[in-house]
Design an enzyme around this catalytic site. Structure first.
Site, PDB file in Angstrom:
ATOM      1  N   ALA A 102       0.814  -1.219   0.000  1.00 12.74           N
ATOM      2  CA  ALA A 102       0.000   0.000   0.000  1.00 12.74           C
ATOM      3  C   ALA A 102       0.845   1.266   0.000  1.00 12.74           C
ATOM      4  CB  ALA A 102      -0.938   0.009   1.205  1.00 12.74           C
ATOM      5  N   GLY A 103       2.150   1.112   0.006  1.00 16.99           N
ATOM      6  CA  GLY A 103       3.049   2.261   0.100  1.00 16.99           C
ATOM      7  C   GLY A 103       3.360   2.900  -1.241  1.00 16.99           C
ATOM      8  N   GLY A 106       5.160   0.275  -3.219  1.00 21.47           N
ATOM      9  CA  GLY A 106       4.361  -0.929  -3.324  1.00 21.47           C
ATOM     10  C   GLY A 106       3.236  -0.853  -4.337  1.00 21.47           C
ATOM     11  N   ARG A 173      12.706   8.024   2.589  1.00 15.55           N
ATOM     12  CA  ARG A 173      13.591   9.124   2.971  1.00 15.55           C
ATOM     13  C   ARG A 173      12.891  10.464   2.813  1.00 15.55           C
ATOM     14  NH1 ARG A 173      19.185  10.042   0.572  1.00 15.55           N
ATOM     15  NH2 ARG A 173      18.356   9.217  -1.379  1.00 15.55           N
ATOM     16  N   SER A 210      13.719  -2.490   0.863  1.00 15.54           N
ATOM     17  CA  SER A 210      13.725  -1.568   2.007  1.00 15.54           C
ATOM     18  C   SER A 210      15.132  -1.081   2.323  1.00 15.54           C
ATOM     19  CB  SER A 210      13.143  -2.276   3.240  1.00 15.54           C
ATOM     20  OG  SER A 210      11.881  -2.837   2.965  1.00 15.54           O
ATOM     21  N   ASP A 242      19.931   1.569  -9.613  1.00 13.52           N
ATOM     22  CA  ASP A 242      21.218   2.192  -9.931  1.00 13.52           C
ATOM     23  C   ASP A 242      21.601   1.929 -11.390  1.00 13.52           C
ATOM     24  OD1 ASP A 242      21.450   3.036  -7.246  1.00 13.52           O
ATOM     25  OD2 ASP A 242      22.332   1.117  -6.678  1.00 13.52           O
ATOM     26  N   HIS A 269      24.338   0.132  -2.314  1.00  9.78           N
ATOM     27  CA  HIS A 269      23.153   0.854  -2.789  1.00  9.78           C
ATOM     28  C   HIS A 269      22.942   2.132  -1.980  1.00  9.78           C
ATOM     29  CE1 HIS A 269      19.372   1.406  -4.823  1.00  9.78           C
ATOM     30  NE2 HIS A 269      18.644   1.276  -3.722  1.00  9.78           N
TER      31      HIS A 269
END
Length: 412
Positions: A102-103, A106, A173, A210, A242, A269
């Site tokens: 749900a993010g 995501g 972030r 994550s 990347d 990463h």
């Protein structure tokens, strides 16, 4: 999204094919009809094309993925040629779970995975708000059957019989934050989710998104070890973004066709641990010292570029979802028997003295088949120095992840 073609693809409506045996008991028949006597030659996004090469710029997942999907489809088409109709049964037989569906990453990631003709079931998990996402996606007329799971009590059901687990769960972030600032929150989230994976689908491919990936992959490894189910060949840190960024920036700077460009990216990463090997760019291209410095720094700081551009509204979600979908598709192709699948990924590795390192790998049915060491041979002086400079920071991130697990009890 796909090139125009005289051949049409109709999904789930006009023609009927008997249900294909799979681990999903409620999978519905998937119908495909072509109103052309020519064979299916490519699958680009949601449209079929009989006269367009898979190397076309219109390819959705990229040249390698489309070529593999084309082969999967065209082989069956050739076997089932009819005078005026070709009936094809795609290999929609893999079950994928997205944890954190749900993010910001995501949701678009789930959409892109839903578009894959290799996926029969898509399980979406989050602690809240996932039911609506699943309902929305379920209306897309692609083969994958979508199911939603909410909260700890439903996590085990979400993971049952899953082939690929993708973990984008966690907080994003914000301006001024480094990936390391996310550690305390996201480390706990990854630890608990991987514990559930270990208990319910220990043989699945595990894709860690994550952040900080430099630490969360070692966390996952330690959890799996403590559970007695660690298989280093099936644990992947998704660093594909990347590579995607490196390919994009190099193509723009050198005015190359994007579909042709391939830049291996090694290390980790985050920040200086991200090392694009511009000297290994394909097709071969020359860079001035200034260009190397400029491109390297931009690739390393591209995440910050997005965070600042969004001005507090989020981090890189769409490009990350695209890159993760590409890696999922590569994994599914490998599981499906494609013997020519290569991606850069952060995995357990012996190419350096560090226990985890991102580099090009070959992926097969059982996970990592080979780590390509040749990419680290014949580096330029700039790349050699950058490689040595990233090692201490990457080492510290790895140790931080390992130490986190050792200080925490593992759930029974």
């Amino acid at each position: 999204m796909a090139a125009t073609s005289a051949t049409t693809l109709s999904i789930g409506s006009t023609a009927y094919l008997g249900p294909k045996s799979s681990s999903v008991s409620n999978a519905k028949p998937f119908g495909v009809r072509f109103n052309s006597s020519s064979y299916l030659r490519s699958f680009s996004g949601l449209k079929a094309a009989s006269s367009v090469s898979c190397e076309s710029d219109s390819s959705f997942f990229g040249r390698e993925s489309c070529a593999a999907i084309r082969q999967s489809f065209s082989t069956r088409a050739q076997k089932q040629e009819r005078d005026s109709w070709n009936y094809v049964q795609p290999q929609a037989s893999y079950k994928v779970a997205v944890l954190g569906a749900a993010g910001g990453i995501g949701q678009p990631l789930a959409l892109l995975i839903k578009m894959s003709p290799l996926v029969s079931a898509l399980n979406l998990y989050d602690i809240a708000n996932v039911k609506g996402v699943a309902a929305d996606l379920s209306h897309c007329n692609t083969p994958a059957q979508v199911s939603d799971f909410t909260g700890d009590k439903e996590l085990a059901s979400c993971l049952k019989d899953v082939n690929v687990v993708v973990i984008p769960a966690g907080v994003p972030r914000k301006p001024g934050m480094t990936r390391d600032d996310l550690f305390n929150i996201n480390a706990s989230i990854v630890k608990s989710l991987v514990e559930a994976v270990a208990d319910n689908c220990p043989d699945a491919f595990i894709h860690i998104i994550s952040n900080p990936v430099n630490s969360t992959v070692p966390i996952a490894a330690e959890v799996l070890k403590q559970k007695g189910v660690y298989n280093p060949k099936k644990l992947f840190g998704v660093t594909t973004l990347d590579v995607v960024r490196a390919n994009t920036f190099v193509a723009q700077q050198k005015k190359l066709r994007l579909i042709d460009v391939d830049v291996p990216v090694v290390g980790g990463h985050a920040g200086i641990t991200i090392l694009p090997l511009l000297s290994k760019t394909k097709p071969s291209v020359t860079f001035t010292d200034e260009e190397v410095q400029e491109l390297t720094v931009r690739i390393q700081n591209a995440g910050t570029e997005v965070v600042e551009a969004k001005a507090g509204a989020g981090s890189a979600t769409l490009s990350m979802a695209y890159a993760a979908a590409r890696f999922v598709e590569s994994s599914l192709r490998a599981l499906d028997g494609d013997s020519d699948v290569y991606e850069c990924s952060y995995v357990q590795s012996d190419v350096t003295e560090l226990p985890f390192f991102a580099s090009r790998i070959k992926i097969g049915k059982d996970g990592v088949e080979a780590v390509i060491k040749s990419d680290l041979q014949g580096l330029t002086e700039y790349e050699e120095k950058a490689l040595e400079a990233l090692k201490p920071e990457l080492k510290a991130s790895i140790e931080k992840g390992i130490n986190f697990v050792h200080k925490q009890p593992v759930a029974a």
